[in-house]
Design an enzyme around this catalytic site. Structure first.
Site, PDB file in Angstrom:
ATOM      1  CG  ASP A 201     -16.739  -0.205  -8.625  1.00 44.56           C
ATOM      2  OD1 ASP A 201     -16.406  -0.990  -9.528  1.00 44.56           O
ATOM      3  OD2 ASP A 201     -16.048   0.779  -8.289  1.00 44.56           O
ATOM      4  CD  GLU A 285     -16.010  -4.888 -12.894  1.00 43.46           C
ATOM      5  OE1 GLU A 285     -15.583  -4.705 -14.046  1.00 43.46           O
ATOM      6  OE2 GLU A 285     -15.928  -4.031 -11.989  1.00 43.46           O
ATOM      7  CB  CYS A 337     -23.714   7.704 -19.200  1.00 41.42           C
ATOM      8  SG  CYS A 337     -24.895   8.837 -18.410  1.00 41.42           S
ATOM      9  CB  CYS A 340     -27.786   8.727 -21.703  1.00 43.33           C
ATOM     10  SG  CYS A 340     -25.993   8.920 -21.804  1.00 43.33           S
ATOM     11  CB  CYS A 356     -22.599  11.826 -19.398  1.00 41.69           C
ATOM     12  SG  CYS A 356     -23.242  10.982 -20.863  1.00 41.69           S
ATOM     13  CB  CYS A 358     -26.837  12.729 -21.441  1.00 42.51           C
ATOM     14  SG  CYS A 358     -26.367  12.026 -19.838  1.00 42.51           S
ATOM     15  CG  ASP A 365     -15.087   4.512  -7.239  1.00 41.04           C
ATOM     16  OD1 ASP A 365     -14.555   4.013  -8.246  1.00 41.04           O
ATOM     17  OD2 ASP A 365     -14.437   5.077  -6.337  1.00 41.04           O
TER      18      ASP A 365
END
Length: 442
Positions: A201, A285, A337, A340, A356, A358, A365
């Site tokens: 990233d 990316e 996330c 999950c 999150c 979860c 990052d």
């Protein structure tokens, strides 16, 4: 034969700093001027033929009229003072520019639109001439480069060429430095396989965040040199236009910018080589750098140099048998996330960590890097079984390393981009910067 296997024949460039003397500088300036005139004469002839409603002037006819016949006229008799190959290569560049333009407007060429050829100017920051094998240039036993109608030019060699060069381009940049760029053909050998794969990233605070948690701090080369650049540019603004002192001030500004670019490129080469050596697959990316360059973060975006870095990783992966893939820029890597798969609402840039529902706690990052890795693996598997990527020609500046550029030991959380001061491309230790050191090949 290497047990790791070969990847086929590839074409590479090796750049070396050259130091012509005063007489040779004059000869090179004459060659630059003649090549520029032939290019402009050819472009003007084709534009005039188009305005007159005539057909497209063929390559052979163009060469005959702007070189062969022009040498017999008093206005262009001085074209005979330089190598004929230099003039022919100038027309080859014009023909290549036209082909790229036609391919772009017809949709055959991918990427951004290419403009039509423009006239060259003596005030251009970059002047080049090219010698092919027909010109009989030669690397002498004493290390000098013999160029026809120029002489034996001193070269600062950083390493030997892997094979005989098919052509050499002599370049003069805005800072007044001269370079020789050799085109050679060699066979790449795949690196030993490894099970490690990584997602990257890219950012501004941290240049690169790996899916394994490693963070590489952004060096910000331009920001570090901003104070010196500001002083030099203020000094330039006070000089009278057209004066000799203004010309000297222009060169000083160009040298400061060249040092920033050289240091950034050297650092990116070392980091990209380290990543390729340590990982079998690399996923990044697909950022829209052009769009980001229009925002208020434009200066920082351009200082980071994401495009050049990803290009280095891509072609090095192809050269050494690694896998490289780009993840769609619209993929919600930050908001998803990695545990999950739940996609949350949009987050502002000041949110660097989030939880999150979860129960997972994420660093923004690192979570994005993990999602990029997972998305890259899924996309690669959807496209079928892994195949060895084809070798690609290296970019024009692929083989440039600058010993006089700072052997940067920028802060890296987890690992050092230079691995404790070691040049990861050659395995040699970085020496202190020297004022006499010249840019050499990687």
């Amino acid at each position: 034969m290497d047990p790791r296997g070969t990847l086929g024949l590839v074409q590479l460039r090796y750049n070396f700093r050259v130091y012509p003397d005063a007489v040779q500088c004059a000869a090179l300036a004459r060659a630059f001027g003649c090549a520029r005139v032939v290019f402009n004469d050819g472009l003007r002839l084709r534009l005039q033929a188009r305005e007159a409603g005539e057909g497209y002037v063929s390559d052979g006819e163009l060469s005959k009229r702007v070189i062969t016949q022009a040498k017999d006229t008093p206005e262009r008799a001085w074209l005979g003072e330089v190598s004929a190959v230099v003039l022919q290569q100038a027309l080859a560049d014009l023909n290549s520019a036209y082909r790229n333009f036609f391919s772009s407007i017809t949709g055959k060429r991918k990427g951004r639109m290419v403009a039509s050829p423009r006239f060259r100017s003596r005030k251009d920051n970059r002047q080049t001439i090219r010698f092919t094998r027909n010109s009989r240039f030669k690397v002498l036993g004493n290390g000098r480069l013999r160029l026809p109608k120029v002489g034996d030019v001193s070269v600062r060699w950083s390493r030997s060429l892997p094979s005989e060069a098919s052509s050499v381009t002599v370049i003069r940049d805005a800072a007044g430095r001269y370079f020789a760029s050799f085109v050679v053909h060699t066979i790449d050998v795949a690196l030993a396989g490894t099970d490690s794969e990584v997602g990257i990233d890219l950012g501004l605070t941290h240049f690169a965040v790996m899916s394994d948690g490693t963070k590489v701090s952004a060096p910000k080369f331009l920001r570090r040199a901003a104070r010196k650049l500001k002083r030099l540019q203020q000094d330039l603004s006070r000089k009278t236009k057209g004066s000799n002192r203004r010309e000297k001030a222009v060169v000083k500004v160009a040298r400061a910018h060249a040092r920033v670019a050289d240091t950034r490129r050297d650092w990116q080469h070392k980091l990209s080589t380290s990543i390729i050596r340590d990982n079998q697959a690399v996923y990044v990316e697909d950022l829209c750098v052009v769009g980001l360059g229009r925002t208020r973060l434009a200066k920082s975006v351009h200082d980071a140099g994401w495009s050049s870095f990803t290009s280095m990783v891509e072609y090095k992966a192809a050269r050494y048998g690694r896998t490289f893939a780009r993840v769609n820029r619209f993929f919600p890597s930050t908001r998803m996330c990695s545990d999950c798969g739940r996609v949350n609402d949009k987050m502002t840039l000041n949110v660097r960590a989030w939880n999150c529902p979860c129960g997972a706690a994420h660093d923004r990052d690192i979570n994005a890097a993990k999602n990029i890795k997972a998305a890259g693996q899924a996309d690669f598997n959807d496209r079928g079984a892994q195949v060895r990527p084809a070798s690609v020609p290296a970019p024009r500046r692929e083989a440039v390393t600058h010993p006089d550029a700072a052997c940067s030991t920028r802060s890296v959380e987890g690992i050092s981009a230079l691995q404790g001061g070691e040049d990861v491309k050659t395995g040699t230790r970085c020496s202190p910067p020297s004022a006499a050191a010249a840019p050499t090949s990687t």
